[in-house]
Design a protein around this motif. Structure first.
Motif, PDB file in Angstrom:
ATOM      1  N   TYR A 202     -10.693  49.348  62.584  1.00  0.00           N
ATOM      2  CA  TYR A 202     -10.876  48.654  63.847  1.00  0.00           C
ATOM      3  C   TYR A 202      -9.646  47.798  64.159  1.00  0.00           C
ATOM      4  O   TYR A 202      -8.876  47.429  63.272  1.00  0.00           O
ATOM      5  CB  TYR A 202     -12.122  47.774  63.794  1.00  0.00           C
ATOM      6  N   LYS A 203      -9.500  47.481  65.448  1.00  0.00           N
ATOM      7  CA  LYS A 203      -8.356  46.697  65.928  1.00  0.00           C
ATOM      8  C   LYS A 203      -7.037  47.314  65.470  1.00  0.00           C
ATOM      9  O   LYS A 203      -6.110  46.615  65.078  1.00  0.00           O
ATOM     10  CB  LYS A 203      -8.488  45.234  65.480  1.00  0.00           C
ATOM     11  N   HIS A 204      -7.001  48.636  65.516  1.00  0.00           N
ATOM     12  CA  HIS A 204      -5.782  49.408  65.236  1.00  0.00           C
ATOM     13  C   HIS A 204      -5.483  50.267  66.467  1.00  0.00           C
ATOM     14  O   HIS A 204      -6.267  51.161  66.800  1.00  0.00           O
ATOM     15  CB  HIS A 204      -5.954  50.301  64.004  1.00  0.00           C
ATOM     16  N   SER A 205      -4.386  49.981  67.139  1.00  0.00           N
ATOM     17  CA  SER A 205      -4.025  50.681  68.372  1.00  0.00           C
ATOM     18  C   SER A 205      -2.914  51.687  68.106  1.00  0.00           C
ATOM     19  O   SER A 205      -1.825  51.317  67.619  1.00  0.00           O
ATOM     20  CB  SER A 205      -3.560  49.662  69.421  1.00  0.00           C
ATOM     21  N   VAL A 206      -3.177  52.966  68.393  1.00  0.00           N
ATOM     22  CA  VAL A 206      -2.178  54.020  68.186  1.00  0.00           C
ATOM     23  C   VAL A 206      -1.168  53.968  69.325  1.00  0.00           C
ATOM     24  O   VAL A 206      -1.516  54.140  70.494  1.00  0.00           O
ATOM     25  CB  VAL A 206      -2.844  55.407  68.121  1.00  0.00           C
ATOM     26  N   HIS A 207       0.080  53.716  68.981  1.00  0.00           N
ATOM     27  CA  HIS A 207       1.129  53.567  69.995  1.00  0.00           C
ATOM     28  C   HIS A 207       1.935  54.834  70.201  1.00  0.00           C
ATOM     29  O   HIS A 207       2.456  55.068  71.289  1.00  0.00           O
ATOM     30  CB  HIS A 207       2.090  52.420  69.614  1.00  0.00           C
ATOM     31  N   ASP A 208       2.082  55.636  69.154  1.00  0.00           N
ATOM     32  CA  ASP A 208       2.928  56.828  69.270  1.00  0.00           C
ATOM     33  C   ASP A 208       2.500  57.842  68.221  1.00  0.00           C
ATOM     34  O   ASP A 208       1.846  57.501  67.232  1.00  0.00           O
ATOM     35  CB  ASP A 208       4.396  56.444  69.069  1.00  0.00           C
ATOM     36  N   LEU A 209       2.875  59.095  68.454  1.00  0.00           N
ATOM     37  CA  LEU A 209       2.646  60.140  67.461  1.00  0.00           C
ATOM     38  C   LEU A 209       3.710  61.207  67.605  1.00  0.00           C
ATOM     39  O   LEU A 209       4.168  61.489  68.715  1.00  0.00           O
ATOM     40  CB  LEU A 209       1.244  60.745  67.585  1.00  0.00           C
ATOM     41  N   LYS A 210       4.110  61.768  66.477  1.00  0.00           N
ATOM     42  CA  LYS A 210       5.164  62.787  66.498  1.00  0.00           C
ATOM     43  C   LYS A 210       4.991  63.715  65.305  1.00  0.00           C
ATOM     44  O   LYS A 210       4.369  63.358  64.298  1.00  0.00           O
ATOM     45  CB  LYS A 210       6.551  62.141  66.474  1.00  0.00           C
ATOM     46  N   ARG A 211       5.572  64.917  65.428  1.00  0.00           N
ATOM     47  CA  ARG A 211       5.534  65.879  64.322  1.00  0.00           C
ATOM     48  C   ARG A 211       6.605  65.538  63.309  1.00  0.00           C
ATOM     49  O   ARG A 211       7.737  65.192  63.651  1.00  0.00           O
ATOM     50  CB  ARG A 211       5.802  67.304  64.824  1.00  0.00           C
ATOM     51  N   THR A 212       6.261  65.660  62.037  1.00  0.00           N
ATOM     52  CA  THR A 212       7.243  65.478  60.979  1.00  0.00           C
ATOM     53  C   THR A 212       7.857  66.848  60.636  1.00  0.00           C
ATOM     54  O   THR A 212       7.363  67.897  61.066  1.00  0.00           O
ATOM     55  CB  THR A 212       6.586  64.876  59.729  1.00  0.00           C
ATOM     56  N   LYS A 213       8.893  66.823  59.840  1.00  0.00           N
ATOM     57  CA  LYS A 213       9.572  68.065  59.483  1.00  0.00           C
ATOM     58  C   LYS A 213       8.668  69.009  58.702  1.00  0.00           C
ATOM     59  O   LYS A 213       8.834  70.237  58.759  1.00  0.00           O
ATOM     60  CB  LYS A 213      10.832  67.756  58.660  1.00  0.00           C
ATOM     61  N   ASP A 214       7.720  68.445  57.963  1.00  0.00           N
ATOM     62  CA  ASP A 214       6.828  69.303  57.175  1.00  0.00           C
ATOM     63  C   ASP A 214       5.562  69.680  57.941  1.00  0.00           C
ATOM     64  O   ASP A 214       4.585  70.155  57.357  1.00  0.00           O
ATOM     65  CB  ASP A 214       6.471  68.636  55.839  1.00  0.00           C
ATOM     66  N   GLY A 215       5.545  69.471  59.264  1.00  0.00           N
ATOM     67  CA  GLY A 215       4.449  69.955  60.100  1.00  0.00           C
ATOM     68  C   GLY A 215       3.261  69.024  60.210  1.00  0.00           C
ATOM     69  O   GLY A 215       2.261  69.379  60.849  1.00  0.00           O
ATOM     70  N   LEU A 216       3.340  67.837  59.601  1.00  0.00           N
ATOM     71  CA  LEU A 216       2.251  66.875  59.734  1.00  0.00           C
ATOM     72  C   LEU A 216       2.425  66.064  61.016  1.00  0.00           C
ATOM     73  O   LEU A 216       3.459  66.120  61.679  1.00  0.00           O
ATOM     74  CB  LEU A 216       2.229  65.935  58.523  1.00  0.00           C
ATOM     75  N   TRP A 217       1.394  65.308  61.366  1.00  0.00           N
ATOM     76  CA  TRP A 217       1.478  64.385  62.498  1.00  0.00           C
ATOM     77  C   TRP A 217       1.598  62.971  61.959  1.00  0.00           C
ATOM     78  O   TRP A 217       0.794  62.536  61.129  1.00  0.00           O
ATOM     79  CB  TRP A 217       0.250  64.483  63.395  1.00  0.00           C
ATOM     80  N   GLU A 218       2.613  62.249  62.426  1.00  0.00           N
ATOM     81  CA  GLU A 218       2.797  60.855  62.046  1.00  0.00           C
ATOM     82  C   GLU A 218       2.392  59.961  63.204  1.00  0.00           C
ATOM     83  O   GLU A 218       2.906  60.089  64.309  1.00  0.00           O
ATOM     84  CB  GLU A 218       4.252  60.567  61.664  1.00  0.00           C
ATOM     85  N   LEU A 219       1.469  59.045  62.933  1.00  0.00           N
ATOM     86  CA  LEU A 219       1.007  58.101  63.941  1.00  0.00           C
ATOM     87  C   LEU A 219       1.639  56.741  63.698  1.00  0.00           C
ATOM     88  O   LEU A 219       1.682  56.264  62.550  1.00  0.00           O
ATOM     89  CB  LEU A 219      -0.525  57.949  63.892  1.00  0.00           C
ATOM     90  N   THR A 220       2.137  56.143  64.766  1.00  0.00           N
ATOM     91  CA  THR A 220       2.610  54.758  64.714  1.00  0.00           C
ATOM     92  C   THR A 220       1.483  53.888  65.246  1.00  0.00           C
ATOM     93  O   THR A 220       1.071  54.025  66.401  1.00  0.00           O
ATOM     94  CB  THR A 220       3.871  54.570  65.571  1.00  0.00           C
ATOM     95  N   VAL A 221       0.967  53.030  64.388  1.00  0.00           N
ATOM     96  CA  VAL A 221      -0.250  52.277  64.697  1.00  0.00           C
ATOM     97  C   VAL A 221       0.019  50.779  64.547  1.00  0.00           C
ATOM     98  O   VAL A 221       0.574  50.338  63.539  1.00  0.00           O
ATOM     99  CB  VAL A 221      -1.401  52.675  63.737  1.00  0.00           C
ATOM    100  N   ARG A 222      -0.376  50.005  65.579  1.00  0.00           N
ATOM    101  CA  ARG A 222      -0.265  48.547  65.469  1.00  0.00           C
ATOM    102  C   ARG A 222      -1.592  47.970  64.987  1.00  0.00           C
ATOM    103  O   ARG A 222      -2.630  48.174  65.620  1.00  0.00           O
ATOM    104  CB  ARG A 222       0.117  47.920  66.812  1.00  0.00           C
ATOM    105  N   ASN A 223      -1.528  47.266  63.878  1.00  0.00           N
ATOM    106  CA  ASN A 223      -2.677  46.516  63.384  1.00  0.00           C
ATOM    107  C   ASN A 223      -2.759  45.235  64.210  1.00  0.00           C
ATOM    108  O   ASN A 223      -1.922  44.338  64.071  1.00  0.00           O
ATOM    109  CB  ASN A 223      -2.499  46.200  61.894  1.00  0.00           C
ATOM    110  N   LEU A 224      -3.734  45.141  65.097  1.00  0.00           N
ATOM    111  CA  LEU A 224      -3.816  44.028  66.032  1.00  0.00           C
ATOM    112  C   LEU A 224      -4.235  42.724  65.359  1.00  0.00           C
ATOM    113  O   LEU A 224      -4.053  41.641  65.935  1.00  0.00           O
ATOM    114  CB  LEU A 224      -4.803  44.363  67.161  1.00  0.00           C
ATOM    115  N   GLN A 225      -4.780  42.804  64.165  1.00  0.00           N
ATOM    116  CA  GLN A 225      -5.165  41.588  63.444  1.00  0.00           C
ATOM    117  C   GLN A 225      -3.975  40.930  62.766  1.00  0.00           C
ATOM    118  O   GLN A 225      -3.854  39.707  62.740  1.00  0.00           O
ATOM    119  CB  GLN A 225      -6.245  41.915  62.411  1.00  0.00           C
TER     120      GLN A 225
END
Length: 500
Positions: free
Chosen positions: A204-227
């Motif tokens: 909770y109180k985690h806002s996803v700001h961005d997402l991108k593919r990594t070189k190995d095919g995974l998804w990386e999420l940039t998440v702000r912990n609002l607390q």
């Protein structure tokens, strides 16, 4: 400051009914997969799924006139109604499975039996309703539907609506007792409680700001912990974006080609809520009318009995409103920042095509409470202002896309899933019938995103949803069996479950 956390099988963004449903399906099918959920608010189901932010109708096309269209030859096209009804039956089967297997408890806390009715006035509309009734009542999915144009019979069905009404003009209604009121907020909370109890992590109180593919095919999420106001980075194999109106921005940030040339137009809703218990107890149904010319389908007027927090309520609406926010808790810049180089012409084309809708929304925003009361009095002739308050409902973002049928900038009224070609990410966009069809929509996500697993999953899916892969309309015996079993599992036997 940032920190990195890896490696999860599945990310769910948003804690609405869609993420809750997908997470529950996956937990049944592959219990050892690690699932992490991100929610920017402090609780589950606080946006579109919250019980005060939607109509609470179990959408099965029993009363919604916009799901049945009169064709040029005068016949009624019921194909959309059949499709939506079949999808709602899928949801009922899955909920029944969850109750029977003790995954969730006390179904009366989220679903109650309630007659669904359609009500029209005027000779032309009565003729339409009669033809619609004949077309639907011949179909086993709509068995038990009644039609009446007799004012005395309507007084029995809807006494509050008929009290004080001038019946010189033709009036008619259909009624079917197998309708439901569904508290999707309560159901969402039940499902996430079950998931948390079974090892799913909800941040909770985690806002996803961005997402991108990594070189190995995974998804990386940039998440702000609002607390803590820190940035976290999380990676997973699969991402589902179920953030309601917030899904479009994240879909655009994913960069997948399937998300190009798609825009969104926000429409907000306002309900009138009755605060007089004597009035509330005179009505026991969901009664849908016809949308005004130029109004979006989500603005079909209806007078609804609701069951919220074990209390009987009465709501009328919705009145359409406009805010540039994509979520109630969103930003005033949501609409403008959703316009990108790849969708600007799509958005401009939609604006040019929908001047009528724009005019309608402006008129709705400018309505005074007295003007809203006048619309309410079309349903309840004797309605008094002191008995009603206004409540702001949820934001809905209607999908805008280029289609073969509608051309560039076509406004879509419905629920739509966008998936990457490799199935590694999916996003849920759109509005009604939304929550009612969540199980079918999430099964489609599984089919598109995990085709390599579907064959091994089929036996379990069939256990949870006996009609999976079949048409109930074409299998009357199965339909009867499903209807009996889901009713026994989910529906209380109290005839008129009024609460104090």
């Amino acid at each position: 400051m940032s920190k990195r956390e890896t490696n999860t099988d599945v990310f769910l963004i948003g804690t609405g009914i869609m993420s809750a449903t997908l997470g529950t399906l996956l937990k049944e099918l592959v219990p050892d997969w690690k699932i992490t959920v991100f929610e920017k608010l402090a609780n589950t189901g606080e946006e579109s799924s919250n019980e005060w932010n939607n109509a609470g109708t179990g959408h099965a096309a029993l009363c919604e006139l916009n799901y049945t269209v009169e064709k040029p030859d005068g016949s009624i096209d019921i194909s959309k109604a059949i499709n939506i009804n079949e999808q709602f039956q899928v949801s009922m089967q899955f909920w029944s499975y969850l109750v029977n297997s003790k995954r969730i408890h006390n179904p009366k806390d989220f679903i109650m039996p309630l007659p669904h009715m359609s009500l029209v006035e005027g000779e032309e509309n009565v003729d339409f309703l009669r033809k619609r009734f004949k077309a639907l009542s011949n179909n086993p999915l709509f068995e038990g539907m009644e039609f009446s144009d007799n004012p005395e019979k309507l007084k029995e069905w809807i006494p509050l609506i008929m009290d004080g009404r001038n019946v010189n003009e033709p009036i008619a209604a259909t009624k079917i007792d197998s309708g439901t009121d569904v508290n999707f907020g309560a159901l969402t909370r039940m499902l996430f409680n079950h998931l948390e109890d079974n090892g799913v992590t909800i941040k909770y109180k985690h806002s996803v700001h961005d997402l991108k593919r990594t070189k190995d095919g995974l998804w990386e999420l940039t998440v702000r912990n609002l607390q803590t106001n820190t940035i976290e980075r999380h990676t997973a194999k699969f991402v589902f974006i179920g953030g309601g109106g917030g899904s479009l921005h994240l879909l655009q940030k994913s960069g997948i080609p399937e998300g190009k040339h798609i825009g969104g137009f926000p429409v907000s809703g306002i309900f009138m809520v009755c605060k007089n218990p004597d009035i509330i107890n005179q009505h026991h149904a969901k009664v849908y009318g016809k949308a005004k010319v130029g109004a979006p389908p989500m603005s079909v007027p209806h007078l609804d009995t609701r069951f919220i927090d074990n209390k009987k309520s009465l709501l009328f609406g919705p009145f359409a409103g406009f805010s540039p926010k994509f979520l109630k808790t969103g930003s005033m810049f949501d609409l403008i920042t959703s316009v990108k180089p790849d969708n600007i012409f799509t958005m401009l084309s939609a604006g040019a095509k929908n001047m009528g809708l724009t005019k309608y929304l402006i008129q709705q925003v400018m309505l005074s409470k007295e003007q809203r009361m006048e619309e309410l009095r079309e349903f309840i002739p004797n309605a008094k202002m002191e008995d009603w308050d206004l409540v702001v409902a949820g934001q809905r973002v209607q999908v805008i896309k280029d289609t073969e049928a509608g051309g560039k900038g076509t406004l879509q009224f419905g629920t739509e899933v966008i998936t990457a070609g490799d199935g590694s990410i999916a996003a849920l966009l759109g509005a009604s019938p939304g929550a009612s069809t969540a199980v079918q929509v999430m099964l489609e996500v599984l089919n598109k995103c995990f085709p390599q697993h579907i064959e091994e999953w089929k036996p379990k899916i069939k256990e949870m949803i006996p009609s999976y892969g079949l048409s109930l309309m074409e299998n009357p015996a199965l339909l009867e069996e499903v209807h009996t079993s889901t009713t026994e599992s989910l529906i209380t036997t109290e005839k008129e479950p009024f609460f104090s």
